[in-house]
Design an enzyme around this catalytic site. Structure first.
Site, PDB file in Angstrom:
ATOM      1  N   TYR A 285       0.825  -1.215   0.000  1.00 15.05           N
ATOM      2  CA  TYR A 285       0.000   0.000   0.000  1.00 15.05           C
ATOM      3  C   TYR A 285       0.858   1.264   0.000  1.00 15.05           C
ATOM      4  O   TYR A 285       0.454   2.284  -0.546  1.00 15.05           O
ATOM      5  CB  TYR A 285      -0.913   0.027   1.231  1.00 15.05           C
TER       6      TYR A 285
ATOM      7  N   LYS B 256       3.609 -15.558   3.133  1.00 12.01           N
ATOM      8  CA  LYS B 256       3.857 -16.311   1.898  1.00 12.01           C
ATOM      9  C   LYS B 256       5.371 -16.512   1.833  1.00 12.01           C
ATOM     10  O   LYS B 256       6.049 -16.113   0.871  1.00 12.01           O
ATOM     11  CB  LYS B 256       3.302 -15.509   0.700  1.00 12.01           C
TER      12      LYS B 256
ATOM     13  N   ASP C  29      -2.341 -18.519   1.046  1.00 11.21           N
ATOM     14  CA  ASP C  29      -3.285 -19.248   0.190  1.00 11.21           C
ATOM     15  C   ASP C  29      -3.982 -20.342   1.005  1.00 11.21           C
ATOM     16  O   ASP C  29      -5.199 -20.546   0.925  1.00 11.21           O
ATOM     17  CB  ASP C  29      -2.598 -19.810  -1.068  1.00 11.21           C
TER      18      ASP C  29
ATOM     19  N   ASP D  35      -6.098  -7.209   4.042  1.00  7.96           N
ATOM     20  CA  ASP D  35      -7.224  -6.598   3.329  1.00  7.96           C
ATOM     21  C   ASP D  35      -8.095  -7.693   2.721  1.00  7.96           C
ATOM     22  O   ASP D  35      -9.314  -7.704   2.877  1.00  7.96           O
ATOM     23  CB  ASP D  35      -6.683  -5.669   2.231  1.00  7.96           C
TER      24      ASP D  35
ATOM     25  N   ASP E 120     -12.046  -9.356   4.180  1.00  7.59           N
ATOM     26  CA  ASP E 120     -13.296  -9.373   3.408  1.00  7.59           C
ATOM     27  C   ASP E 120     -13.861 -10.792   3.402  1.00  7.59           C
ATOM     28  O   ASP E 120     -15.059 -11.005   3.585  1.00  7.59           O
ATOM     29  CB  ASP E 120     -13.066  -8.919   1.955  1.00  7.59           C
TER      30      ASP E 120
HETATM   31  C1  IPM Z   1     -10.347  -1.672   3.834  1.00  5.63           C
HETATM   32  C2  IPM Z   1     -10.631  -1.082   2.480  1.00  5.63           C
HETATM   33  C3  IPM Z   1      -9.519  -0.107   2.130  1.00  5.63           C
HETATM   34  C4  IPM Z   1      -8.217  -0.883   2.044  1.00  5.63           C
HETATM   35  C5  IPM Z   1      -9.759   0.686   0.833  1.00  5.63           C
HETATM   36  C6  IPM Z   1     -11.088   1.418   0.881  1.00  5.63           C
HETATM   37  C7  IPM Z   1      -8.637   1.632   0.539  1.00  5.63           C
HETATM   38  O1  IPM Z   1     -10.776  -2.072   1.528  1.00  5.63           O
HETATM   39  O2  IPM Z   1     -10.280  -0.916   4.814  1.00  5.63           O
HETATM   40  O3  IPM Z   1     -10.213  -2.899   3.923  1.00  5.63           O
HETATM   41  O4  IPM Z   1      -7.892  -1.449   1.000  1.00  5.63           O
HETATM   42  O5  IPM Z   1      -7.506  -0.930   3.049  1.00  5.63           O
HETATM   43 MG    MG Z   2     -10.671  -4.051   2.313  1.00  3.03          MG
END
Ligand code: IPM
Ligand code: MG
Length: 353
Positions: free
Chosen positions: A142, A187, A219, A243, A247
């Site tokens: 990032y 990894k 993975d 990240d 999710d």
């Molecule tokens: C998160 C989001 C952010 C990230 C985006 C919105 C920049 O996906 O907080 O997980 O990638 O960190």
């Molecule tokens: Mg995210």
């Protein structure tokens, strides 16, 4: 305590859920005799429209001045669909993380028994799953060196020993407070940066003999999370892997709208829902305020105020049990409640307690 809170409602459904978070914060402060004051600040697309910067200096100052930041969400489709946009709302979020030194992102993956049926996974796999992902938040790809050419582009996944040590310390702290099992996700079979993570973790593990440390390739971890989510207690990983995995984690619980998070580090900590700005729902009073409200619980807990956190968690569970729920989780035939009504019910529960 005397709380000074910076409130950053942001975009989309942000302002609506923010309002409910603030109301709950105020109710709990009244109940427990804490003082609280709020400073509102702009960020995201809203701030780009107003001042051309998704995390303006004035917002940064307000954050630095506060004890905690209550953040909601940023993002707007008009930027998503424009690859040539010079500034993006998300850059505001990244700037906030970097400028406040928020290197540790705590994302609890918690299931609610009454919502298990919403999970894409089988009931027996998810019921009782409860782990936290600690995502490194200010390093890696990032923020590493980048090149963005027409024919050639790269991002650099760089980590220093110091960055790895500080996030692992944080992870061990959480593991010690929980079930004493830490999984370091990397990894290391391919990436040099991951081998540094693994070497540092192997050096540190003996200092935490009460915690069982294990290692898992990312993975494999992504597979294990859906095969056996109950395997995990605390997982720690770098920014990009975190990240992606969070999710995945949020959806296995079946209720992304219920998951809060905390970002902590060098300066003011930030508490925010893990979901985004859901622009399509803006102004419709249908967004679930619970992730934001649970972020307020995390805020109190961060300051060691357990009873304050507990009453919020209790109120949230009670609202779910009473079927006072926003449409996406409402039971069939259940009454209609919007963002405001759910928030008001929770405030009322806290006041009466
Ligand atoms: C998160 C989001 C952010 C990230 C985006 C919105 C920049 O996906 O907080 O997980 O990638 O960190
Ligand atoms: Mg995210």
């Amino acid at each position: 305590m005397d709380f000074k809170i910076a409130v950053l409602p942001g975009d989309g459904i942000g302002p609506e859920i923010s309002e409910q978070g603030v109301n709950v914060m105020t109710a709990v402060c009244n109940k427990f005799g804490h003082k609280v004051s709020y400073e509102y600040a702009i960020c995201g697309a809203d701030a780009i429209d107003k001042v051309g910067d998704p995390f303006p200096e004035e917002t940064f100052k307000k954050c630095m001045d506060a004890d905690a930041v209550l953040f909601s969400a940023v993002g707007d489709p008009k930027f998503d669909n424009n690859p040539n946009a010079k500034v993006r709302p998300e850059q505001g979020l990244l700037a906030m993380r970097k400028k406040l030194g928020l290197f540790a992102n705590i994302r609890p993956i918690e299931t609610f028994d009454c919502l298990v049926h919403k999970s894409p996974l089988k009931d027996e796999l998810v019921r009782g799953a409860d782990f936290i992902c600690i995502r490194e938040l200010t390093g890696g790809m990032y923020f590493g060196e980048k090149k963005e050419g027409v024919d050639y582009a790269y991002d650099t996944n760089a980590y220093s020993r110091e960055e790895v040590v500080r996030i692992l310390k944080e992870a061990y702290k959480y593991a010690q407070q929980r079930n004493k099992h830490l999984t370091v996700v990397d990894k290391a079979n391919v990436l040099a940066s991951s081998r540094l993570w693994r070497a540092v973790a192997q050096e540190m593990a003996p200092q935490y003999p009460d915690v069982k440390t294990d290692f898992m390739y990312v993975d494999n971890a992504s597979m294990r999370m859906i095969q056996e989510p109950k395997f995990f207690d605390v997982m720690v990983t770098e920014n990009t892997f975190g990240d992606i995995l969070t999710d995945e984690g949020s959806c296995i619980t079946g209720s992304m709208g219920l998951l809060p998070s905390a970002s902590t580090g060098e300066h003011t900590p930030v508490f925010e829902p893990i979901h985004g700005s859901w622009p399509q729902a803006k102004g419709l009073n249908i967004a679930n305020p619970l992730a934001q409200i649970l972020s307020v619980a995390m805020l109190f807990e961060y300051f060691g105020l357990k009873a304050e956190g507990k009453i919020i968690r209790e109120a949230v569970n009670a609202s779910l049990d009473a079927n006072v729920r926003t449409p996406e989780i409402q039971v069939e035939g259940g009454a209609k409640y919007g963002t405001k009504e759910v928030g008001a019910w929770i405030v009322d529960y806290i006041n009466k307690k």
